[in-house]
Each structure stands twice: as structure tokens, then as C-alpha cells.
Design a protein around this motif. Sequence first.
Motif, short mmCIF file in Angstrom:
data_model
loop_
_atom_site.label_atom_id
_atom_site.label_comp_id
_atom_site.label_asym_id
_atom_site.label_seq_id
_atom_site.Cartn_x
_atom_site.Cartn_y
_atom_site.Cartn_z
N LYS A 276 0.82 -1.20 0.00
CA LYS A 276 0.00 0.00 0.00
C LYS A 276 0.86 1.26 0.00
O LYS A 276 0.58 2.22 -0.72
CB LYS A 276 -0.95 0.01 1.20
CG LYS A 276 -1.86 1.24 1.21
CD LYS A 276 -2.81 1.27 2.39
CE LYS A 276 -3.67 2.53 2.34
NZ LYS A 276 -4.58 2.65 3.50
N ASN A 394 -8.00 4.26 -4.10
CA ASN A 394 -8.09 2.83 -3.79
C ASN A 394 -9.47 2.24 -4.07
O ASN A 394 -9.85 1.22 -3.50
CB ASN A 394 -7.69 2.55 -2.32
CG ASN A 394 -6.21 2.76 -2.08
OD1 ASN A 394 -5.39 2.45 -2.95
ND2 ASN A 394 -5.87 3.31 -0.93
N TYR A 397 -7.49 -1.44 -6.59
CA TYR A 397 -6.20 -1.64 -5.94
C TYR A 397 -5.71 -3.06 -6.20
O TYR A 397 -6.46 -3.93 -6.65
CB TYR A 397 -6.30 -1.39 -4.43
CG TYR A 397 -7.32 -2.26 -3.72
CD1 TYR A 397 -6.95 -3.50 -3.22
CD2 TYR A 397 -8.63 -1.82 -3.53
CE1 TYR A 397 -7.88 -4.31 -2.56
CE2 TYR A 397 -9.56 -2.62 -2.88
CZ TYR A 397 -9.18 -3.86 -2.39
OH TYR A 397 -10.08 -4.65 -1.75
N MET A 401 -2.72 -5.57 -1.30
CA MET A 401 -2.96 -4.48 -0.35
C MET A 401 -4.19 -4.73 0.52
O MET A 401 -4.52 -3.92 1.38
CB MET A 401 -3.15 -3.16 -1.11
CG MET A 401 -1.96 -2.73 -1.94
SD MET A 401 -2.37 -1.48 -3.20
CE MET A 401 -3.26 -0.26 -2.23
#
Length: 506
Positions: A276, A394, A397, A401
Amino acid sequence: MRGPAVVTLRCLFVDFNSYFASVEQFDHEALRGRPVGVVPVMAATTCCIAASREAKLHGVKTGTPVHEALERCPDIAIVQARPARYVELHHQLIAAIQDCIPIDGKPLSIDEVACRLIGRERQRDNAVAIAHKIKQTLIDRGLSPAIRCSIGIAPNTFLAKTASDIEKVDGLTVVELADLPTALHGLGLQDLCGVGPSMLQRLIDAGIETVEQLTAAPREHLRAIWGGIEGERFWAQLRGIEPPSRQRKAVASVGHSHVLDPQLRSAAGMRSVLFKLLAKAAMRLRMEQCKARGLSIHIRFVGKEQRFSRDLSFAPLDDTPTLLQLMAEAIEPLMRAAGNGRWKVKRYPPLSVAVSLIDLQPCAADSASLFPERQRNQALTRVLDQVNQRYGNNRLYFGAMQDALVHGAAPMRIPFQHIPDEASEADLGSAALVADPSMDELWLQRERQFKAMAETAHRQARERSAGSSRPAPAAPAHQPSGVGGWVRKRRTSDDEGGVGTTGSLF
């Protein structure tokens, strides 16, 4: 008679006291009048990023470890930071100030504002009246007394900021040109902005141990101590001169760090947060219209002095898939060690992670890739950016993550010297912000400052418990690559050190 004050007071500086903690006290009446420490995550191994006025009376300050804060002040209230709320209040406070006097350019940080005095405003009585009007406006709008400010008035920004620190709780201090340098003699060297631990030691090594000695030192002496023009700028600022503002330097690196929440202190949780952080850094890289030629990874562990570090170098990149692939390969030896038991994760869980994209160059300086795989990754990255910028960060994504997003790890942070950019920092569902994307370098400065304070606090705590003062091992130097493709990683055995790697940890 104060004739000189008419022409020498040029800056009014507003500094909001213990800002993050004050906002918590403003929102929660039960916290008013009691010690409060603000932390990035609710964990005993992290540090305070802010402390209320009451906590500071017990020796708790920015960078104090939580366990140490509890020892010094057992009744301290530890609360988790709420960045979006701090930004929201920031804009209300800025609006209150602007109703009293125009702000000189942009706010210097989330809790500091410089205002230029012009014409009759430079007269002492008029400048003081403006300061009182600012304080009264905060009261009239219900922001004070929970949120209070100290105000300094002086011939330049440096001295006005210094004056605002002299009487820290709701103070008002005026320093005129005629008061210099005597008005500064009661301060310590580290009370001056720009004198940190390393510069303090350099000043002491040069025979300067007091502010009085510093103000008496010739310009050439300060230039030699600072090693360049910054010494001359400091000499001028001490004398009330406002040096020309420095041009914003090109961004040298983009990166993020995060202290892991207890539920993510596992090999898989650590990996997810790293992904992330790198994805977020890659988006910021593209917003800066740069490409990176290096990647730096650092992981710290609970109960272990040595870190896991990797420094990679490669041909210029900005696409997220390729960068994530490179990082995954770089940390694979650590993941294997967790799988085969060489890394005893429960005994030495990961504490914090950091990634930085370094050795940046403008996109215009690089030609387009001819390789189909790279072209595919770049096209995928463009689609990700378009979707996330339109529908929320996000919204799309990478699966690695997932754990970090589920637990809300590595959210937007607000150091004191930056108002964050919602598009690249706030996750989907976060409170809306008024973005100011022009202060990324100030953000990085504050981020580095806090990390340095936190590292120092942890190191000092370990040294006290061990009864020794062994210095931490130096970080390996980054080695830029040459022409021709990217280097995925340097091939070394798990037990052997090499350039850009640490030795075996386990």
C-alpha cells in the motif's frame, strides 16, 4: 519614544499551541484541562506526535514514546490522530485570521501562519491591536480557549517565529530592531529555528555555546559552520533582515512510512502495508511528473536492533505494477525466512515499514519504453489513476494491499508542515478535505523530522535498558545504476551481505 518601531516591525507570526492535542480537547470536553497525547496508531511501541500543554508540564513532548509518556504522566489520555479533522479546523482558523489581516502567501504549515505588516500596521500599537483582534476572533467563533495561539511580532519571519515561542501558551511577544540582539540572549541555541541536534554540535565544536556568542559571531564564521550560504542567511536573520525566499527545490524523493498496528505485526500484514505504501508513493511520483531510478525499503522489528534494508537501482520507472514486482522480489528472502522458521515472527514481530522512491528525474528526460510488458504496465497504471482520481483513492487496488485496507493501515497523515492532497493521500470513504497539493516538500520535511525524533527516542530507550551507547549501524549507500534495463535485485545468498542489502537478520 518608539520611532524605529514604525519601520522595523514587518511580520506577525501566529503559532497554534499544541495544535493536534488542542483540537482533540476542542472536540471532547472531557479532555480539556487534562494531559493528552496524540499518536499515529494505538500501540505502546509508537511515539506521541503531539502533546497537550498539560502533558508538556510532565515532560511529554513530540517524539516521546508512549510507554515513557505513561510513566511520566500516568493519567495521560492517549488518543489516535484524526488528520481530516485537523485539516477541517485548520481552514476555519485560517479564515478567522484572514478576517483580521491578509496572510503572506500560503500558510507555512498546518499550525503556523506568517502575516506581512504594511504601512501603519508596522507601528507597534497597531500591530499589537491586530494580534489581540486575532485572539478575540478565535474566542468569538467558539474556537478558543480550547485552541489558543501564541503570536510573535518582529522585523522578519525568523524573529517573529522565535518571538512566538518565547511565551508559548497564548502569548504575545514583540521584538523590535532596537531590542536586538539582547532580546535573544535568554534563549538556548536549540530554541532558534534551524538549530537541531547536529547543528548544535557543530556550533559547540566551533566554540559557540550560547545565543549571545552566536549573535556576536561574524558572517564568515557562520558561513563556515553551516558550510555555505545558509550560514550567511542565518546571520542576516538574527539581525532582522529578511533574506530572499528560496526557490522550491525539485522533489528528491517520495516515500511513506508506517508503524504497524498490532493486528498487522505479521509477515503477511507487513507485506500488505508495504504494498500500500509503495502504491501510494508511486501515485505521488506520477503527480510530480517524475520517474524513479531507485527504491529503498526499510523494516524495523520489535526487540531487534538490526533492520531489514534493501536499496535497488534500475532504469527510470513510474508504473505501479513493475515497482510492486521489484519490491516483492526484494523482500522475498524475508518472507521465506518467516515461512521456514528462521525468522521467529512472534518473538521479533515487524514494528514499522518504510519505502522511498529515490534518484528521481523528470518524465520529459526519459523516452517511452519499447517493451510490450512495460507498455502494458504503464497502460494499466494510467487506468488505475483515472479510476481512483474520479471515484476515490483505492477504489481499484492490487490484491496484495487487501489486509492493509481492511485494517485502515497507513492512512493519510498530517505532519505540521503540510496540508495534504486528498487525491493522492485520502483513502476512499475518508472525510473530504480542501486540498493544497503545493506543499509536498514541506510534508516530506516534517515526515523526516518526526521519523528522526521517533528513531532517536527508540534508540535512547534501548541504550538505557542495555546500559550501553552503541551507535546504530549505518544505512547502506544507494548505488545508482547504469544504462540498460532495470536491476531486479542483487543476487546474494541469504546469509551474505552485499551492496544495497543487510546481512542475515536471523
